[in-house]
Design a protein around this motif. Structure first.
Motif, PDB file in Angstrom:
ATOM      1  N   ALA A   1      47.405  30.303  49.100  1.00 26.34           N
ATOM      2  CA  ALA A   1      47.864  30.974  47.878  1.00 26.34           C
ATOM      3  C   ALA A   1      47.211  32.340  47.713  1.00 26.34           C
ATOM      4  CB  ALA A   1      47.578  30.097  46.665  1.00 26.34           C
ATOM      5  N   LEU A   2      45.906  32.427  48.006  1.00 26.00           N
ATOM      6  CA  LEU A   2      45.203  33.700  47.868  1.00 26.00           C
ATOM      7  C   LEU A   2      45.581  34.684  48.964  1.00 26.00           C
ATOM      8  CD1 LEU A   2      41.625  32.425  46.924  1.00 26.00           C
ATOM      9  CD2 LEU A   2      43.338  33.404  45.404  1.00 26.00           C
ATOM     10  N   ALA A   3      46.063  34.204  50.103  1.00 22.69           N
ATOM     11  CA  ALA A   3      46.391  35.081  51.229  1.00 22.69           C
ATOM     12  C   ALA A   3      47.822  35.608  51.173  1.00 22.69           C
ATOM     13  CB  ALA A   3      46.172  34.339  52.549  1.00 22.69           C
TER      14      ALA A   3
ATOM     15  N   LEU B   1      48.725  42.920  44.960  1.00 24.37           N
ATOM     16  CA  LEU B   1      49.054  42.653  43.553  1.00 24.37           C
ATOM     17  C   LEU B   1      49.243  41.163  43.293  1.00 24.37           C
ATOM     18  CD1 LEU B   1      51.582  45.590  42.996  1.00 24.37           C
ATOM     19  CD2 LEU B   1      49.260  45.427  42.086  1.00 24.37           C
ATOM     20  N   ARG B   2      48.879  40.754  42.094  1.00 27.49           N
ATOM     21  CA  ARG B   2      48.994  39.354  41.688  1.00 27.49           C
ATOM     22  C   ARG B   2      49.712  39.279  40.343  1.00 27.49           C
ATOM     23  NH1 ARG B   2      48.283  38.992  46.198  1.00 27.49           N
ATOM     24  NH2 ARG B   2      46.694  37.881  47.367  1.00 27.49           N
ATOM     25  N   GLY B   3      50.374  38.115  40.084  1.00 25.76           N
ATOM     26  CA  GLY B   3      51.142  38.029  38.842  1.00 25.76           C
ATOM     27  C   GLY B   3      51.620  36.625  38.538  1.00 25.76           C
TER      28      GLY B   3
ATOM     29  N   LEU C   1      37.361  36.527  45.919  1.00 27.20           N
ATOM     30  CA  LEU C   1      36.936  37.906  46.161  1.00 27.20           C
ATOM     31  C   LEU C   1      37.101  38.281  47.625  1.00 27.20           C
ATOM     32  CD1 LEU C   1      35.688  40.416  44.839  1.00 27.20           C
ATOM     33  CD2 LEU C   1      33.423  39.498  45.442  1.00 27.20           C
ATOM     34  N   VAL C   2      36.670  37.404  48.513  1.00 26.87           N
ATOM     35  CA  VAL C   2      36.828  37.660  49.951  1.00 26.87           C
ATOM     36  C   VAL C   2      38.310  37.750  50.312  1.00 26.87           C
ATOM     37  CG1 VAL C   2      36.513  36.647  52.248  1.00 26.87           C
ATOM     38  CG2 VAL C   2      34.621  36.669  50.616  1.00 26.87           C
ATOM     39  N   GLY C   3      39.132  36.890  49.694  1.00 24.80           N
ATOM     40  CA  GLY C   3      40.567  36.929  49.976  1.00 24.80           C
ATOM     41  C   GLY C   3      41.201  38.243  49.595  1.00 24.80           C
ATOM     42  N   TYR C   4      40.890  38.742  48.400  1.00 25.32           N
ATOM     43  CA  TYR C   4      41.477  40.003  47.951  1.00 25.32           C
ATOM     44  C   TYR C   4      41.013  41.174  48.808  1.00 25.32           C
ATOM     45  CZ  TYR C   4      42.783  37.349  43.771  1.00 25.32           C
ATOM     46  OH  TYR C   4      43.323  36.417  42.923  1.00 25.32           O
ATOM     47  N   LEU C   5      39.733  41.176  49.173  1.00 28.37           N
ATOM     48  CA  LEU C   5      39.201  42.286  49.983  1.00 28.37           C
ATOM     49  C   LEU C   5      39.774  42.267  51.388  1.00 28.37           C
ATOM     50  CD1 LEU C   5      35.455  42.318  48.839  1.00 28.37           C
ATOM     51  CD2 LEU C   5      37.234  43.970  48.269  1.00 28.37           C
TER      52      LEU C   5
ATOM     53  N   LEU D   1      52.308  39.516  58.872  1.00 30.65           N
ATOM     54  CA  LEU D   1      51.566  38.505  59.621  1.00 30.65           C
ATOM     55  C   LEU D   1      50.061  38.725  59.542  1.00 30.65           C
ATOM     56  CD1 LEU D   1      53.859  38.172  62.780  1.00 30.65           C
ATOM     57  CD2 LEU D   1      53.574  36.526  60.931  1.00 30.65           C
ATOM     58  N   PHE D   2      49.598  39.903  59.935  1.00 32.38           N
ATOM     59  CA  PHE D   2      48.161  40.163  59.929  1.00 32.38           C
ATOM     60  C   PHE D   2      47.617  40.269  58.504  1.00 32.38           C
ATOM     61  CE2 PHE D   2      49.257  41.458  64.225  1.00 32.38           C
ATOM     62  CZ  PHE D   2      48.213  40.914  64.951  1.00 32.38           C
ATOM     63  N   GLY D   3      48.449  40.788  57.574  1.00 36.27           N
ATOM     64  CA  GLY D   3      48.022  40.863  56.182  1.00 36.27           C
ATOM     65  C   GLY D   3      47.954  39.513  55.513  1.00 36.27           C
ATOM     66  N   GLY D   4      48.494  38.471  56.141  1.00 37.51           N
ATOM     67  CA  GLY D   4      48.425  37.121  55.600  1.00 37.51           C
ATOM     68  C   GLY D   4      47.508  36.205  56.389  1.00 37.51           C
ATOM     69  N   LEU D   5      47.552  36.295  57.731  1.00 33.34           N
ATOM     70  CA  LEU D   5      46.776  35.380  58.567  1.00 33.34           C
ATOM     71  C   LEU D   5      45.281  35.686  58.529  1.00 33.34           C
ATOM     72  CD1 LEU D   5      49.116  35.054  61.690  1.00 33.34           C
ATOM     73  CD2 LEU D   5      48.772  33.409  59.837  1.00 33.34           C
ATOM     74  N   ILE D   6      44.926  36.974  58.558  1.00 33.07           N
ATOM     75  CA  ILE D   6      43.502  37.329  58.536  1.00 33.07           C
ATOM     76  C   ILE D   6      42.839  36.861  57.234  1.00 33.07           C
ATOM     77  CG2 ILE D   6      41.863  39.255  58.510  1.00 33.07           C
ATOM     78  CD1 ILE D   6      43.682  40.702  60.462  1.00 33.07           C
ATOM     79  N   PRO D   7      43.423  37.133  56.044  1.00 28.97           N
ATOM     80  CA  PRO D   7      42.823  36.571  54.815  1.00 28.97           C
ATOM     81  C   PRO D   7      42.797  35.046  54.817  1.00 28.97           C
ATOM     82  CG  PRO D   7      44.375  38.310  54.277  1.00 28.97           C
ATOM     83  CD  PRO D   7      44.550  38.015  55.723  1.00 28.97           C
TER      84      PRO D   7
END
Length: 803
Positions: free
Chosen positions: A177-179, A394-396, A361-365, A140-146
């Motif tokens: 998608a980036l989050a 990771l992305r793919g 870039l902000v999304g990944y960080l 949740l937090f690893g997705g909502l915050i980005p």
């Protein structure tokens, strides 16, 4: 006349018609003066062969850098495209003419459809029910915050975005998608890193499943908003179509597949017609989803999720189709990605690329640091937290599919696509080797405390992890435990671990049948657990059996074994040998043999305790326990003592057996002539243990001790062959550590089975002609910084305590 220097795609976009001369599919041959590259089918074969060879070459070159397969394949596609080789006009004209992109794109999307279908088949959605609070917080937090952060950046930079990207629906689609973290991407890379059975791997996959479910809802909202941009009613029809398709897949097709599983006899493969029908159904569901505007990849993914995972149906589908999908179809995908990626196209478009670049870039960080913050909140070690945060970043393949979809929707153009592909590939290329550096799944097994047979007090409970691959290995282990002399003062606590290869599903499963009500199909009426239960009932006062099951890939199965031994503070792990020789002399298949051998070697290398490998020939299955009226030895065991820690461990185990009134024991110690090649410290330790053993058993007329002096390996083998005249049920030998090299001189190159050592391999082979089983013992190797003198004192202290 004005010459237009434009590509076919650019001309088509401007509404200009292109006329091209077509050729038959197949040429008559080069002897007719025909160029095979002017014909469609030979050209396709050459294109795909070129991509496969190139990506394999890149993969080989990047392997020392610990790069995953997806990075190598994307780079291989880029090398073929206009960024590198494609800049040569002759290369492009001959190998990838303008109409090649059409074929590559369509076959590539077909490959992605089946890739997502197989990923859905492997996904166990029920892990959401079993997920703990930590997994939910990470997802949740690893997705909502980005998501919030990327959306905020997009709104700030909205005026600088392209017209299509500046729309609210596009901002939402890009941000979600980036989050999100895609389970299919994580699974393939985690499997390559051999982390499926590790704590970090399991946590990442469970969190990814939750993230995917949330991400699917985000993508549905994006697609509905896009549909509603032209007409509001279109969004309503989109949602109605979505409900119809989802209900049809999960309510209708899933029930049909459950019926297929129920009607398939246990242990038998699914009928071929059902497999073909389901694989054909992937294309049909993809067509229906595309027809209703649901995005062509969603249908196959949902169908894959509807398939009951694991054997028989899920495993069969994966086994039949995965190689074809990954090795044939997916290269078309990477070829199209490469042909659409042009780094030189970004030169004049930076003002429009910069906002999207900062969003990504902000999304990944923020993805990395939000996951790191959550894991540190749950007091995870810093290295593990960093590794998990990198994994979740990771992305793919899924991201590439979304980028392609955005191009179809005219949200982005080639420069944007190129930048996003390069960013995603760079993130994965940087993160993967860092994961290997930061996280070592074997690190927890590196204990400093002695957990072996030799240093286990004689009146303490003896903890054993016994591993079984099939029913054939159960009888041998039961008999070994029986003759190992469990007593009231030193009872056995046996953790019986059934090992099942993970097929047709992505998530490894570890089941404690005493505490969990999981995977009932793995335990109901299971003959292995039933046999162990009967054995415990017969010897319940002395032996306690704890049944467990591990379902994981062969490559990472050793992690479950070592983890169990570590947690339960076991002193011994018992493993079956991969080449069990029965009366028929038939060996196991090479595939099974290789898998079991790999497990044994990895356990021997990383075990936090001692390890015993049993080559069961069934020689002492026929006589179990002597009756009270016949107090005579019914088991004859021989110990081959060649010195070193492994030999001392083997002798310590044999000493336990010597206390069994139904066991007679012969110990043969091999000494080098004139002490040649002896290590003085090891010799003293050997002398101390042998002296203690002989003093303890001096009054036991069922224990025989002999010494043999030899000059080389040939004489050692001759001495062992001389023992063939006496019948033995079991040979007990140390594996290899600490053996005087003089005793096995000339034998090292002869050994075939690394896990048995030179002598163990010889007595187990048909060359000796013995029908006796073999137990090869490997003493725990301490990791850490304990001084050698401290270990020496510990050994001598243990020996003195036993007097």
């Amino acid at each position: 006349m004005v010459k237009l220097d434009l590509t076919e795609q650019q001309l088509t976009d401007q509404g200009l018609i292109i006329c091209q001369r077509t050729h038959p599919s197949h040429p008559f041959g080069i002897f007719y003066g025909q160029n095979p590259l002017e014909f469609s089918f030979p050209l396709v074969l050459l294109e795909i062969a070129t991509v496969i060879v190139l990506t394999r070459t890149v993969r080989f070159l990047l392997k020392p850098l610990r790069q995953p397969r997806i990075v190598s394949e994307v780079i291989g596609g880029i090398l073929i495209g206009p960024s590198v080789l494609g800049r040569n006009k002759k290369f492009t004209a001959y190998l990838f003419p303008d109409h090649a992109a059409f074929l590559m794109k369509n076959v590539g999307i077909l490959g992605l459809m089946y890739f997502l279908f197989i990923s859905g088949v492997k996904t166990d959605v029920t892990t959401i029910r079993r997920a703990g609070r930590k997994h939910w917080y990470i997802a949740l937090f690893g997705g909502l915050i980005p998501l919030v952060t990327i959306t905020s950046v997009a709104l700030i930079l909205r005026k600088s975005l392209d017209k299509e990207l500046a729309k609210g629906s596009s901002i939402w689609g890009v941000s979600s998608a980036l989050a999100m973290t895609a389970f299919p991407v994580l699974y393939t890379i985690i499997r390559e890193l051999n982390l499926l059975s590790s704590d970090i791997g399991r946590m990442a996959l469970s969190s990814a499943v939750i993230s995917d479910v949330i991400g699917m809802n985000g993508i549905v909202a994006f697609e509905a908003a896009k549909q509603g941009e032209a007409k509001s009613i279109a969004a309503v029809w989109y949602m109605i179509s979505l409900v119809i398709v989802v209900v049809s897949v999960f309510g209708g097709l899933r029930q049909a597949m459950i019926w297929i599983v129920r009607t398939t006899p246990e242990g038998k493969p699914v009928d071929q017609i059902y497999v073909i029908a389901i694989l054909l159904g992937v294309a049909v569901v993809g067509f229906v989803a595309d027809m209703f505007g649901l995005a062509i990849a969603n249908g196959p993914l949902w169908l894959g999720l509807a398939v009951p995972d694991g054997p028989p149906l899920g495993a069969t589908l994966v086994e039949k189709s995965e190689t074809l999908i990954m090795e044939i179809f997916m290269p078309f995908t990477y070829t199209y990605v490469g042909l659409t990626t042009d780094v030189f196209a970004m030169n004049d478009h930076w003002p429009t690329l910069a906002p999207l670049f900062f969003m990504a870039l902000v999304g990944y960080l923020t993805k990395f640091f939000s996951t790191l913050a959550v894991t540190r909140f749950f007091t995870m070690p810093l290295q593990d937290s960093i590794a998990l945060s990198l994994i979740m970043s990771l992305r793919g393949q899924v991201e590439i599919l979304l980028f392609m979809h955005w191009m179809d929707l005219k949200m982005i153009k080639m420069p944007h696509f190129t930048m996003l592909v390069l960013l995603s590939t760079s993130v994965t290329a940087l993160a993967t080797p860092l994961i290997s550096i930061m996280y070592d799944p074997t690190r927890p097994y590196m204990v400093n405390k002695r957990r072996n047979i030799q240093h286990t007090p004689p009146n303490a409970e003896f903890h054993i992890v016994a591993c079984f691959h099939d029913e054939e290995s159960v009888a041998g282990f039961i008999n070994l435990l029986e003759v190992s002399n469990p007593t009231v003062s030193s009872p056995f606590s046996v953790y019986a671990l059934r090992l099942i290869e993970l097929i047709g599903r992505a998530t490894s499963v570890f089941i404690d049948h005493e505490n969990q009500d999981q995977a009932f199909e793995l335990t109901s009426h299971n003959p292995i657990h039933n046999a162990l239960k009967l054995f415990q009932e017969a010897r319940g006062e002395f032996i306690k059996i704890h049944p467990l099951t591990s379902v994981s890939p062969h490559r990472s199965m050793y992690q479950d074994i070592c983890e169990l031994a570590l947690v339960k503070k076991a002193s011994l792990i018992l493993l079956p040998f991969h080449k069990e020789c029965f009366d028929s002399g038939i060996e196991e298949t090479n595939l099974v043999r290789h898998g079991v051998q790999s497990i044994n070697i990895h356990v021997l290398a990383h075990a936090p305790c001692s390890v015993g490998v049993l080559v069961d020939k069934g020689s002492f299955r026929s006589h179990l326990v002597a009756t009270s009226s016949m107090r005579r030895s019914v088991h004859h065991f021989a110990v081959l003592f060649l010195g070193g820690p492994d030999a001392r461990e083997a002798l310590s185990y044999a000493d336990r057996m010597a206390g069994n009134p139904d066991v007679s024991l012969t110990v043969i110690r091999f000494l080098a002539f004139n002490g040649e090649g002896d290590d003085e410290m090891e010799k003293k330790l050997d002398d101390g243990l042998v002296t203690w053993f002989w003093v303890k058993n001096e009054g036991n007329n069922k224990v025989i001790y002999r010494e043999v002096v030899v000059k080389n390996g040939e004489e050692t083998v001759a001495a062992i062959q001389a023992m063939y005249n006496e019948y033995y049920d079991l040979w007990i030998v140390g594996r290899k550590h600490g053996i005087n090299p003089v005793l096995i001189r000339g034998l090292s190159n002869w050994s075939e089975s690394h896990e048995l050592g030179v002598i163990g391999d010889y007595v187990a082979s048909s060359d000796l002609g013995s029908a006796a089983s073999v137990l090869v013992v490997h003493q725990q190797i301490l990791r850490g910084q304990e001084a050698a003198l401290d270990g020496l004192r510990a050994r001598f202290w243990c020996c003195s305590c036993r007097y």
